[in-house]
Structure formats: structure tokens, C-alpha cells
Design an enzyme around this catalytic site. Structure first.
Site, PDB file in Angstrom:
ATOM      1  N   HIS A 105      63.542  59.841  -0.487  1.00 10.64           N
ATOM      2  CA  HIS A 105      63.489  58.896   0.635  1.00 10.64           C
ATOM      3  C   HIS A 105      64.782  58.982   1.423  1.00 10.64           C
ATOM      4  O   HIS A 105      65.861  59.181   0.853  1.00 10.64           O
ATOM      5  CB  HIS A 105      63.310  57.471   0.097  1.00 10.64           C
ATOM      6  CG  HIS A 105      63.775  56.391   1.040  1.00 10.64           C
ATOM      7  ND1 HIS A 105      65.034  55.817   0.925  1.00 10.64           N
ATOM      8  CD2 HIS A 105      63.178  55.795   2.095  1.00 10.64           C
ATOM      9  CE1 HIS A 105      65.175  54.913   1.877  1.00 10.64           C
ATOM     10  NE2 HIS A 105      64.071  54.873   2.594  1.00 10.64           N
ATOM     11  N   VAL A 108      67.745  55.990   8.273  1.00 11.08           N
ATOM     12  CA  VAL A 108      68.921  55.622   9.068  1.00 11.08           C
ATOM     13  C   VAL A 108      68.450  54.716  10.191  1.00 11.08           C
ATOM     14  O   VAL A 108      67.394  54.949  10.786  1.00 11.08           O
ATOM     15  CB  VAL A 108      69.679  56.838   9.631  1.00 11.08           C
ATOM     16  CG1 VAL A 108      70.496  57.521   8.542  1.00 11.08           C
ATOM     17  CG2 VAL A 108      68.741  57.852  10.280  1.00 11.08           C
ATOM     18  N   HIS A 144      74.408  64.592  -5.348  1.00  8.78           N
ATOM     19  CA  HIS A 144      75.538  63.688  -5.185  1.00  8.78           C
ATOM     20  C   HIS A 144      76.764  64.391  -4.599  1.00  8.78           C
ATOM     21  O   HIS A 144      77.574  63.744  -3.919  1.00  8.78           O
ATOM     22  CB  HIS A 144      75.874  63.025  -6.525  1.00  8.78           C
ATOM     23  CG  HIS A 144      74.950  61.904  -6.868  1.00  8.78           C
ATOM     24  ND1 HIS A 144      75.150  60.607  -6.433  1.00  8.78           N
ATOM     25  CD2 HIS A 144      73.783  61.888  -7.579  1.00  8.78           C
ATOM     26  CE1 HIS A 144      74.176  59.838  -6.867  1.00  8.78           C
ATOM     27  NE2 HIS A 144      73.334  60.589  -7.570  1.00  8.78           N
ATOM     28  N   ARG A 259      53.255  48.310  12.750  1.00  8.63           N
ATOM     29  CA  ARG A 259      51.988  48.996  12.498  1.00  8.63           C
ATOM     30  C   ARG A 259      51.855  49.247  10.996  1.00  8.63           C
ATOM     31  O   ARG A 259      52.634  49.988  10.407  1.00  8.63           O
ATOM     32  CB  ARG A 259      51.944  50.312  13.263  1.00  8.63           C
ATOM     33  CG  ARG A 259      50.648  51.101  13.103  1.00  8.63           C
ATOM     34  CD  ARG A 259      50.640  52.313  14.028  1.00  8.63           C
ATOM     35  NE  ARG A 259      49.395  53.051  13.934  1.00  8.63           N
ATOM     36  CZ  ARG A 259      49.244  54.191  13.248  1.00  8.63           C
ATOM     37  NH1 ARG A 259      50.264  54.698  12.580  1.00  8.63           N
ATOM     38  NH2 ARG A 259      48.088  54.807  13.220  1.00  8.63           N
TER      39      ARG A 259
END
Length: 301
Positions: A105, A108, A144, A259
């Protein structure tokens, strides 16, 4: 504050990500639905289905306005209640077919809360996180490491702070486990000034594919069978639980009259639930639990 500049970046980001994901999949293309919202604004939702790599991939852009912020947006900032708002963002969720390729996922966004005769109050938020079913240490370390590198120009503590925030946010309290192996999460970001906050948000959006694509390329041809597939479908249920119980973006979209199809396109196309499932002791499926706790992945990797 330059909302036009932010909107141009977000639309371009959606275009670039969809183009690269289509190329990565190699079989299916995104289809687009453009939509409008009665109270103001709209968006464009793009979904790739039944691809070679992605069982479903959704990448949405929205730019909406309203007369009053919904409760999900004012819960932690009650001083904004009653203000009008402008919100824009790009959000994506990728559900691969192969259980060895993680779900992921990214989001922004920028908000602006307005009131007559007062200066707008603006802030940025976003991040990305990784949800593997059969994790590999080197993949989590890479994920990471990319996050750490994109944070570095903005302060020595930014990665650690936003990594810890991600671990706290993507946590299923009723399961006492994280949703996956984390990444970055931040919200209400405005203390650096508009230009720097916007630049950081651009870095997060642009850095997502650098973090994800090498993992997907490396694992997409890993052999799997019915056992792995069934475990993937079971663990997707955790994704559904988080999005419908805790996710503030889902709540904001539904409460603000967005929506519904676009809001819920983050849910997996196939999922299964099983009462009191317990993985076999010592199995790879049981080993996933070791990854669903906050860890210093840069050191551990």
C-alpha cells in the site's frame, strides 16, 4: 500553499506508477473510471485485474472539496471541526497473485482546512507499507533501506520517527499484530514549511516503486501450490479487517460522501476466513508471526 502544484504532481504520479506497473505485469492494463462528487471535486480510479503478476491493482487519484470536515479528519484535531476542506491524494493497493510476492500500500495526500476570514490550515500525510505472506529478510531490509535513504535529506530522525509511526498505525489491536513489516507513515506534517513538506511527500511517492519493484521482480516466479495460495487468501482477511475497522482513509472517504467503489478498491478480489485457524507448528506459515512485531529491520536485515 500551492494546491495547483500539488495536484499536478499527484496526477503525474498516478500516471507514472500505472505505466510502470502495467509494464511490470506484462499482461493486463489499467482501466479508468472518472467520477465526480456532488459536493465538489472528483477523481479517477484505475484498476488492473487478472494480470500475470497482479490479481488486482488499484491506483486512485482524488481531489475533493466540502463544507465541513468529517469526524475521521477531526478526531485528533477537534479545533478543525466545522471548517471546509480541500483534500487531494494518490492511494494504491497491489494484490499480487503469487503468495511469495507481498501485498503493498502507498498513499500521499494534502489537506487544507478553510474558514471564512482565516488563513487555510494545510498539512501533508502519507507513507507506504509492505504485507508479505512468506517473508524474506533481504526483501524487508531492502524495503526499509529505500525508506531510510529517501528520508535522510529531511533529518537524521525522520526515518526512525515515521517508521515507528507506521508500526503503531498499521496495528490490529484485536489481533495484537502488525499488518505487515511496516515502512513509513506520517500525518499532519506542516512544521517544515510548505516547500519542504511537499518535497518530502514527493520523495515518498516517487520512492515507492524503488522499494517495491525489485521485490516483485525477484519473487514473481517463485513456485507455489494450493497450500500457499490458501494461506495467502486467509491472511488477506487481515487486510480486510484493518481497512474496514481502523483505516482513517477509508473512513474519511465514506464519511465525506466519496465514491464507494473507489474507496473500497483497496480490498482484495479474493479472500477467505476460517474459524480459529492455527498454522502447523514449525511451518513457514507459523513463522510469519515472527515478522508481525515491530523490529529494527535495518540492523536485523
Amino acid at each position: 500553499m500551492d494546491s495547483k502544484q500539488v495536484g499536478e504532481f499527484l496526477r503525474g504520479l498516478q500516471d507514472r506508477i500505472c505505466g510502470q506497473l502495467s509494464q511490470l505485469d506484462g499482461q493486463a492494463q489499467f482501466r479508468e473510471d472518472s467520477w465526480e462528487r456532488e459536493e465538489g471535486g472528483g477523481g479517477r480510479s484505475r484498476v488492473l485485474s487478472d494480470g500475470a503478476l497482479f490479481e488486482q491493482a488499484g491506483v486512485g487519484f482524488s481531489h475533493v472539496m466540502g463544507k465541513s470536515l468529517p469526524p475521521s479528519a477531526t478526531h485528533s484535531r477537534p479545533e478543525l471541526a466545522g471548517r471546509g476542506f480541500e483534500a487531494m491524494g494518490v492511494s494504491l493497493v497491489l494484490h499480487p497473485r503469487n503468495p511469495y510476492v507481498p501485498t503493498t500500500h502507498m498513499n500521499v495526500r494534502m489537506f487544507s482546512a478553510t474558514a471564512p476570514g482565516k488563513e487555510p490550515i494545510w498539512w501533508f500525510g502519507g507513507g507506504f507499507d509492505l504485507t508479505p505472506y512468506y517473508p524474506f529478510d533481504e526483501d524487508v531490509h531492502h524495503w526499509h533501506q529505500v525508506a531510510n535513504e529517501l528520508c535522510a535529506p529531511y533529518g537524521d530522525d525522520v526515518y526512525a520517527e515515521h517508521k515507528a509511526w507506521c508500526d503503531r498505525y498499521f496495528y490490529l489491536k484485536h489481533r495484537q499484530e502488525t499488518r505487515g513489516v511496516g515502512g513509513l507513515f506520517y500525518d499532519d506534517l506542516n512544521e517544515w514549511g510548505f516547500e519542504r513538506c511537499f518535497a518530502y511527500t514527493q520523495a515518498v511517492g516517487n520512492g515507492f516503486l524503488d522499494a517495491y519493484v525489485p521485490i516483485a521482480q525477484h519473487r514473481r516466479d517463485h513456485e507455489y501450490g494450493e497450500r500457499e495460495r490458501e494461506f495467502q487468501l486467509y491472511r488477506r482477511g487481515r487486510y480486510v479487517e484493518f481497512n474496514l475497522v481502523y483505516d482513517r482513509g477509508t473512513l474519511f472517504g465514506l464519511q465525506s460522501g466519496g465514491r464507494t467503489e473507489s474507496i473500497l478498491m483497496s480490498l482484495p478480489p479474493r479472500v477467505r476466513f476460517e474459524y480459529n485457524y492455527q498454522p502447523e507448528a514449525g511451518s513457514p506459515e507459523a513463522g510469519l508471526g515472527e515478522y508481525l512485531v515491530p523490529r529494527d529491520w535495518l540492523s536485523d536485515g
